[in-house]
Write an enzyme that holds these catalytic residues in place. Sequence first.
Site, short mmCIF file in Angstrom:
data_model
loop_
_atom_site.label_atom_id
_atom_site.label_comp_id
_atom_site.label_asym_id
_atom_site.label_seq_id
_atom_site.Cartn_x
_atom_site.Cartn_y
_atom_site.Cartn_z
N LYS A 54 0.84 -1.21 0.00
CA LYS A 54 0.00 0.00 0.00
C LYS A 54 0.87 1.25 0.00
O LYS A 54 0.65 2.18 -0.78
CB LYS A 54 -0.91 0.01 1.24
CG LYS A 54 -2.07 -0.96 1.16
CD LYS A 54 -2.86 -0.92 2.47
CE LYS A 54 -4.03 -1.87 2.46
NZ LYS A 54 -4.80 -1.83 3.72
N SER A 70 -0.80 0.84 6.22
CA SER A 70 -1.07 -0.03 7.36
C SER A 70 -2.07 -1.10 6.96
O SER A 70 -2.92 -0.87 6.10
CB SER A 70 -1.62 0.79 8.53
OG SER A 70 -1.65 0.02 9.71
N ASP A 71 -1.94 -2.26 7.57
CA ASP A 71 -2.92 -3.32 7.31
C ASP A 71 -3.01 -4.20 8.54
O ASP A 71 -2.06 -4.30 9.33
CB ASP A 71 -2.52 -4.17 6.09
CG ASP A 71 -3.73 -4.91 5.53
OD1 ASP A 71 -4.46 -4.31 4.72
OD2 ASP A 71 -3.97 -6.06 5.93
N GLN A 72 -4.15 -4.84 8.69
CA GLN A 72 -4.39 -5.66 9.88
C GLN A 72 -5.00 -7.00 9.47
O GLN A 72 -5.88 -7.05 8.63
CB GLN A 72 -5.36 -4.93 10.81
CG GLN A 72 -5.64 -5.67 12.11
CD GLN A 72 -6.62 -4.87 12.96
OE1 GLN A 72 -7.79 -4.79 12.65
NE2 GLN A 72 -6.13 -4.29 14.04
#
Length: 197
Positions: A54, A70-72
């Site tokens: 990203k 950011s990623d979760q």
Amino acid sequence: MSTPKIILASSSQTRKDLMDRLRIDYHSVVPDIDESPRGENHADELAKRLAFEKARFIAEQNPDAIVIGSDQVAWREGAPDIFIGKPLCNEKAVKQLQANSDKIVYFSTALSVQQQSTGYEQTLVEHYKVKFRKLSLPEIERYVEVEQPLHCAGSFKCESLGISLFEEMIGQDQTTLMGMPMIKLCGILRDLKILVP
């Protein structure tokens, strides 16, 4: 020397709300990447790759900017290779919460900060976990109807009514659970000479 532009590579309202806490100027741009797993064996690997991609996607178009990705990825205890995604409909949200009932759910939240023109890149993963209390079906259905957590991994919003579903929350930084580890981000921004506060 002028302050570089800061870009949040995300469409998430929750992440924008977290960025707003810092009271710094930033722009939000949606990265066009494929978020499908590519054979990753652990939630950490998937979250890290997606956060990196990203940020890279937007950084390549804005080389002088500081870009934040950011990623979760959520997963249940003992199964870091089985990823809990966004339910997208009420029926799946109810099923997710039934599966989470009386279980510990972990959250691998990755952060990637990049600036192409200087070659700066830092990507890391932070962890948070929640212990769900034993939930009845009427409680779950009522929660989903009221909160509509259809775009949240794990089918809850901890910053809102979702707090009522838990027995315990365990971690160093609650914003990690919300989708972006802000304590780590603040440290990185200070390293990049961005004044916070």
